[in-house]
Design a protein around this motif. Structure first.
Motif, PDB file in Angstrom:
ATOM      1  N   UNK A  56       0.637  -1.558   0.137  1.00 11.60           N
ATOM      2  CA  UNK A  56       0.101   0.412   0.100  1.00 11.60           C
ATOM      3  C   UNK A  56       0.557   1.378   0.029  1.00 11.60           C
ATOM      4  N   UNK A  57       0.969   2.442  -0.193  1.00 15.07           N
ATOM      5  CA  UNK A  57       1.179   3.936  -0.839  1.00 15.07           C
ATOM      6  C   UNK A  57       1.635   4.037   0.768  1.00 15.07           C
ATOM      7  N   UNK A  58       2.182   5.171   1.045  1.00 18.60           N
ATOM      8  CA  UNK A  58       2.716   5.510   2.336  1.00 18.60           C
ATOM      9  C   UNK A  58       1.443   6.506   2.629  1.00 18.60           C
ATOM     10  N   UNK A  59       0.758   6.969   3.967  1.00 18.29           N
ATOM     11  CA  UNK A  59      -0.761   7.454   4.301  1.00 18.29           C
ATOM     12  C   UNK A  59      -1.540   6.935   4.710  1.00 18.29           C
ATOM     13  N   UNK A  60      -2.413   7.978   4.480  1.00 17.91           N
ATOM     14  CA  UNK A  60      -3.590   7.267   4.884  1.00 17.91           C
ATOM     15  C   UNK A  60      -4.533   5.422   3.835  1.00 17.91           C
ATOM     16  N   UNK A  61      -4.614   4.353   4.930  1.00 24.42           N
ATOM     17  CA  UNK A  61      -4.971   3.240   4.175  1.00 24.42           C
ATOM     18  C   UNK A  61      -6.720   2.781   5.117  1.00 24.42           C
ATOM     19  N   UNK A  62      -6.828   2.120   3.870  1.00 27.12           N
ATOM     20  CA  UNK A  62      -8.028   1.689   4.633  1.00 27.12           C
ATOM     21  C   UNK A  62      -8.275   0.311   3.600  1.00 27.12           C
ATOM     22  N   UNK A  63      -8.454  -1.248   4.842  1.00 29.34           N
ATOM     23  CA  UNK A  63      -9.104  -2.085   3.907  1.00 29.34           C
ATOM     24  C   UNK A  63      -9.885  -2.705   4.718  1.00 29.34           C
ATOM     25  N   UNK A  64     -10.715  -4.040   4.004  1.00 28.77           N
ATOM     26  CA  UNK A  64     -11.577  -4.519   4.476  1.00 28.77           C
ATOM     27  C   UNK A  64     -11.452  -6.204   4.351  1.00 28.77           C
ATOM     28  N   UNK A  65     -11.313  -6.792   5.858  1.00 25.61           N
ATOM     29  CA  UNK A  65     -11.292  -8.104   5.418  1.00 25.61           C
ATOM     30  C   UNK A  65     -11.962  -8.961   6.757  1.00 25.61           C
ATOM     31  N   UNK A  66     -11.921 -10.250   5.897  1.00 26.33           N
ATOM     32  CA  UNK A  66     -12.257 -11.207   7.225  1.00 26.33           C
ATOM     33  C   UNK A  66     -11.166 -12.349   7.914  1.00 26.33           C
ATOM     34  N   UNK A  67     -11.800 -13.262   8.478  1.00 22.96           N
ATOM     35  CA  UNK A  67     -10.472 -13.669   9.281  1.00 22.96           C
ATOM     36  C   UNK A  67     -10.863 -15.266   9.428  1.00 22.96           C
ATOM     37  N   UNK A  68     -10.345 -16.184   8.912  1.00 25.50           N
ATOM     38  CA  UNK A  68     -11.023 -17.343   7.891  1.00 25.50           C
ATOM     39  C   UNK A  68     -10.477 -18.284   8.799  1.00 25.50           C
ATOM     40  N   UNK A 158     -18.872   6.924   8.730  1.00 29.82           N
ATOM     41  CA  UNK A 158     -19.081   5.737  10.335  1.00 29.82           C
ATOM     42  C   UNK A 158     -17.622   6.086  10.641  1.00 29.82           C
ATOM     43  N   UNK A 159     -17.391   4.694  12.026  1.00 28.85           N
ATOM     44  CA  UNK A 159     -16.065   5.700  12.543  1.00 28.85           C
ATOM     45  C   UNK A 159     -14.882   5.196  12.207  1.00 28.85           C
ATOM     46  N   UNK A 160     -15.059   3.673  11.289  1.00 27.32           N
ATOM     47  CA  UNK A 160     -13.436   3.749  10.181  1.00 27.32           C
ATOM     48  C   UNK A 160     -13.774   4.341   9.171  1.00 27.32           C
ATOM     49  N   UNK A 161     -14.647   5.620   8.603  1.00 30.54           N
ATOM     50  CA  UNK A 161     -14.295   5.870   7.744  1.00 30.54           C
ATOM     51  C   UNK A 161     -13.727   7.123   7.314  1.00 30.54           C
ATOM     52  N   UNK A 162     -13.139   6.794   5.777  1.00 29.06           N
ATOM     53  CA  UNK A 162     -11.755   8.070   5.046  1.00 29.06           C
ATOM     54  C   UNK A 162     -13.250   8.851   4.289  1.00 29.06           C
ATOM     55  N   UNK A 163     -12.655   9.688   3.749  1.00 28.16           N
ATOM     56  CA  UNK A 163     -13.531  11.076   3.422  1.00 28.16           C
ATOM     57  C   UNK A 163     -12.803  10.770   1.697  1.00 28.16           C
ATOM     58  N   UNK A 164     -11.242  10.181   0.905  1.00 28.58           N
ATOM     59  CA  UNK A 164     -11.263  10.180   0.329  1.00 28.58           C
ATOM     60  C   UNK A 164     -10.896   9.141  -0.947  1.00 28.58           C
ATOM     61  N   UNK A 165     -11.485   7.865  -0.524  1.00 27.04           N
ATOM     62  CA  UNK A 165     -12.453   6.929  -0.690  1.00 27.04           C
ATOM     63  C   UNK A 165     -13.458   7.582  -2.256  1.00 27.04           C
TER      64      UNK A 165
END
Length: 216
Positions: A56-68, A158-165
């Motif tokens: 991922x690039x430096x700075x703010x990142x957002x991921x969505x994942x599941x643990x399986x 939301x709590x973990x929202x980002x405005x740049x996506x």
């Protein structure tokens, strides 16, 4: 000549340092990354490797994942899945890995997965600051559009929202009003969903929709 060589070497090192400044996350085979910064994640690593890498690039990142987590039960393998988890964090030039619980058995995992405790940590074991939330949806879970759901989550703040996506760009069929129509950069998620469902409708429904629009 020697001075020029030294100067060029210094410049090359500077360029190289800038190019490799990034955030990498070691992804074990029990983690399924669904979305990374509003895109389908591209993981590097061997096809049968137990751990892959997400860059991922430096700075703010957002991921969505599941643990399986999975468990061998005789000749069968039982696979469990957590709710989709949103993680937003800000890091630079860092290697990260998941801190995940280990369960004794299938029953233990099924009991504790709904309240999963996890972390992202540096390679020396220090947990980083992460804003996290669950991307929940009632009803049927099969066929979910996680990318679209996450865009809507970010729009709501939301709590973990980002405005740049950005939301997913969608183009209307050329048959609508007999002219090609392309979404503009300022379109919102509601319009995107309208386009989405128009494309999903049968021809009769599309004709009724166009007749309705032409009345306006």
């Amino acid at each position: 000549m020697k001075i020029k060589t030294t100067l060029l070497a210094a410049i090359a090192l500077g360029i190289t340092g800038t190019a490799v400044a990034e955030v990498t996350i070691a992804i074990p085979d029990t983690i399924d990354v669904l979305v990374a910064n509003d895109n389908k994640p591209e993981l590097s690593g061997g096809l049968f490797s137990s751990t892959k890498t997400l860059t991922l690039p430096d700075g703010q990142n957002q991921i969505l994942f599941t643990y399986n987590p999975y468990f061998d039960k005789g000749k069968e393998r039982v696979l469990l899945e957590s709710d989709p988890i949103i993680a937003t964090f800000n890091q630079s030039n860092t290697g990260l890995e998941f801190g995940l619980p280990q369960y004794r058995n299938e029953n233990d995992a099924a009991k504790k997965l709904p309240t999963l405790e996890w972390s992202l940590r540096t390679q020396n074991g220090q947990a980083i600051e992460v804003k996290q939330d669950k991307l929940l949806k009632s009803g049927m879970q099969i066929g979910r559009n996680h990318k679209l759901e996450l865009a809507e989550y970010n729009r709501r703040g939301g709590v973990a929202a980002v405005s740049s996506v950005a939301v997913v760009p969608v183009t209307l069929p050329a048959t609508l009003n007999d002219t090609p129509a392309k979404m503009q950069s300022g379109d919102n998620t509601a319009e995107e969903m309208l386009h989405f469902w128009y494309n999903k409708a049968d021809s009769a429904t599309q004709e009724r929709f166009k007749a309705f629009i032409n009345q306006k």
